[in-house]
Each structure stands twice: as C-alpha cells, then as structure tokens.
Scaffold this active site. Structure first.
Site, short mmCIF file in Angstrom:
data_model
loop_
_atom_site.label_atom_id
_atom_site.label_comp_id
_atom_site.label_asym_id
_atom_site.label_seq_id
_atom_site.Cartn_x
_atom_site.Cartn_y
_atom_site.Cartn_z
N LYS A 91 -23.76 52.65 18.61
CA LYS A 91 -23.87 54.11 18.03
C LYS A 91 -25.28 54.86 18.25
O LYS A 91 -25.05 55.98 18.26
CB LYS A 91 -23.53 53.78 16.28
CG LYS A 91 -22.31 53.56 16.00
CD LYS A 91 -21.14 54.24 16.38
CE LYS A 91 -19.61 53.94 16.09
NZ LYS A 91 -18.72 54.95 16.61
N TYR B 134 -22.97 46.75 17.34
CA TYR B 134 -22.41 48.23 16.77
C TYR B 134 -23.38 49.20 16.51
O TYR B 134 -23.27 50.35 17.04
CB TYR B 134 -21.69 47.86 15.18
CG TYR B 134 -21.15 49.16 14.68
CD1 TYR B 134 -19.95 49.68 14.99
CD2 TYR B 134 -21.88 49.91 13.42
CE1 TYR B 134 -19.42 50.85 14.51
CE2 TYR B 134 -21.07 50.95 12.80
CZ TYR B 134 -20.13 51.44 13.27
OH TYR B 134 -19.55 52.59 12.80
N ASP C 292 -3.62 54.91 19.88
CA ASP C 292 -4.12 53.46 19.08
C ASP C 292 -3.75 52.48 19.95
O ASP C 292 -2.85 52.63 20.99
CB ASP C 292 -3.42 53.38 17.74
CG ASP C 292 -3.76 52.49 16.72
OD1 ASP C 292 -4.64 53.09 16.14
OD2 ASP C 292 -3.35 51.31 16.72
#
Length: 302
Positions: free
Chosen positions: A159, A155, A36
């Site tokens: 993807k 996005y 993270d």
C-alpha cells in the site's frame, strides 16, 4: 457527477468496498466491468448493478499478471468501446509478524496488490493514451500503507508502494490528461470485522442500528457505501485538477493525507561523524520523532 458514456474497470469488485465502488460508478452513468476470482460472486455483483438500473459485465480473473490486466482492459473495450476509469481495488491478506512471514505470504500479497495495480494501470494507461481523451486511475491504498501496521509487512509495503506510484504516475500521465490518485478507505468490511474493538458495532450495524458518531466522525469509520462517493467524484470533470493525491474517506469524514517531507534538519560544517550526530540528535532532528502504526480507535469509556 455525470459519467454517462464512460467505461470503468473495478478490480476485486465482487463484494465489499469494490462492489460499492462499482455500484457508485454505475449509479452515475458509467458502464462497469466487475472483476472477481469467483464467477458466482462476480455474476451476483453484475446482477445487483443491472437490477439497480446500471450497466455491468463480469470478467473473472485473478489480478496480478499482465495477461489478467489485458483481459480486463480488453473486456471494457469489447463491451463498451473504450476505457475511461480504472479502480484498482483487488487485494488479499496474509498477515504474519516478520519472523513468521513466509516467502509465499509476502509474494502473494505483493503480487495482487502492488504488481496487480501496476499491470492494470499500465494496460489502462496505454488504452487511455491511445484514445487521447484523458481518464482516471483511482488506486486503493490503506492507512497501513501511510503509517505501517503490526503484522502486515507485506500489505503495508504494497500500500505504501501504491501511494508512491500514484504520485509518480500523476507526473507521467499528466500531459495525457489522465489523473491518478490513491484513496485511503476505512470501512466495516470482512477484514475490520476481525478487529475485536469494532466487531460489536459492526454486528449491531448488520442488525439495523446506525454506527455511533464517535466512529463515523471521530474515527472516520463507516460503511463501504460511505467510501464509495469518492470514486465517481475523482472520475468526474469536477476533479480534473485533482491528481497525485492520497485522500482518506470513511464514515462522515474525508481527509487529505500529506506527502512524506522533511520536518527538521541540522547542519555540520564538513559533514557528520557518529559522535557529532549523537551530540546534536536529542536537541535537533531527534527532538520529536514520528509515531508509527495506525492509531488505536478511541472508544467512549463505559
């Protein structure tokens, strides 16, 4: 689904879907590098895994660069002696319609999702090939990448590219025994909470109410934990023959997405002109045009 002795890296696994993937792998015996950008979040994720009986360490770094990818792979090797599983979950959103999207909006999402998947997969593939024992690359896609989505140029493009990379890498890495698949999860997350139609059901779920069947089955929409089952399966010996696929999961539903393919064709001796295309189009290849966008959820009438 015994993954004992395996080592995994899960990018973007401090919370949400990534954390669910990390927990699922650890619950089946894998040792996990949690990643993270927030150290406190990463350490809390590691604590939740270890308190549940699993093994995990944190590596705090923003995904995207070669240096970050090398750090993640090296951490797995330093801590666990090897790397067998990579889950490329890290991602951000910068939603804008085309005419309002800035270069920074576009570049930030492409860097994290698409380049981050590439750099991490490359580093993992190098290590797995050196080990000579195969491995699993599990890339995280989205319905937006399969069908497009309003306001998500960056996005959706990332993807879609990830799905294409899964197909390509499955061919390139097959001889090394490394499987490569893209998963297409649908779940109640911080992102889907912003969709007004889903918001009341997600809020009710937080208060202990189950999601209704029309969401879990009809829409394939559930919790991050519902999606997580696919990850240890794809990393296991049970899925050794599964590679190059895009697999959707959510709620009570699992589904195989098709690869793009020709669905209609017409032919003209000597080739086509604009006029002959216009004549033939409505009754041949243009007779049933494909729809675009993620279908709107179907809610029961009040």
């Amino acid at each position: 689904m015994d993954l004992t002795g395996k080592a995994a890296v899960v990018t973007g696994s401090g919370r949400g879907l990534g954390l669910a993937y990390a927990h699922a792998l650890a619950a089946h015996g894998a040792r996990v590098v949690v990643n993270d950008i927030d150290e406190a979040v990463a350490e809390a994720a590691v604590k939740s895994i270890t308190e549940a009986g699993g093994t995990a360490v944190a590596e705090v770094v923003p995904v995207g660069t070669t240096e970050a990818a090398d750090r993640l792979v090296n951490r797995a090797v330093e801590e666990f002696g090897r790397l067998d599983i990579l889950v490329t979950n890290a991602g951000i959103l910068r939603d804008r319609v085309l005419w309002k999207m800035t270069d920074d909006d576009f570049d930030a999402v492409i860097t994290t999702h698409l380049k981050g998947t590439f750099t991490c997969a490359r580093a993992a593939a190098v290590r797995m090939r050196e080990q000579g024992e195969g491995g699993s690359l599990i890339l995280v896609g989205s319905p937006a990448g399969q069908r497009g989505n309003f306001g998500q140029t960056n996005y959706s493009a990332a993807k879609a590219g990830i799905a294409a990379m899964a197909r390509t890498w499955s061919m390139e890495l097959g001889r090394a025994g490394i499987t490569v698949n893209a998963i297409v999860p649908v779940a109640a997350t911080a992102m889907t909470e912003t969709i007004p139609a889903f918001a009341p059901y997600i809020e009710a779920m937080k208060n202990g109410e189950p999601l209704p069947d029309f969401l879990r089955k009809g829409e394939g929409f559930g919790t991050p934990e519902d999606c997580a089952a696919l990850v240890p399966f794809l990393a296991s010996e049970a899925a050794r023959g599964v590679t190059g696929q895009c697999i959707g999961i959510g709620g009570d539903k699992v589904a195989l997405w098709s690869h793009p393919q020709e669905i209609a064709a017409a032919f003209a001796d000597g080739g086509w002109s604009p006029a002959t295309l216009a004549d033939v189009w409505p009754t041949s290849v243009g007779a049933e045009l494909q729809s675009v966008g993620v279908p709107a959820p179907k809610f029961p009438e009040a």
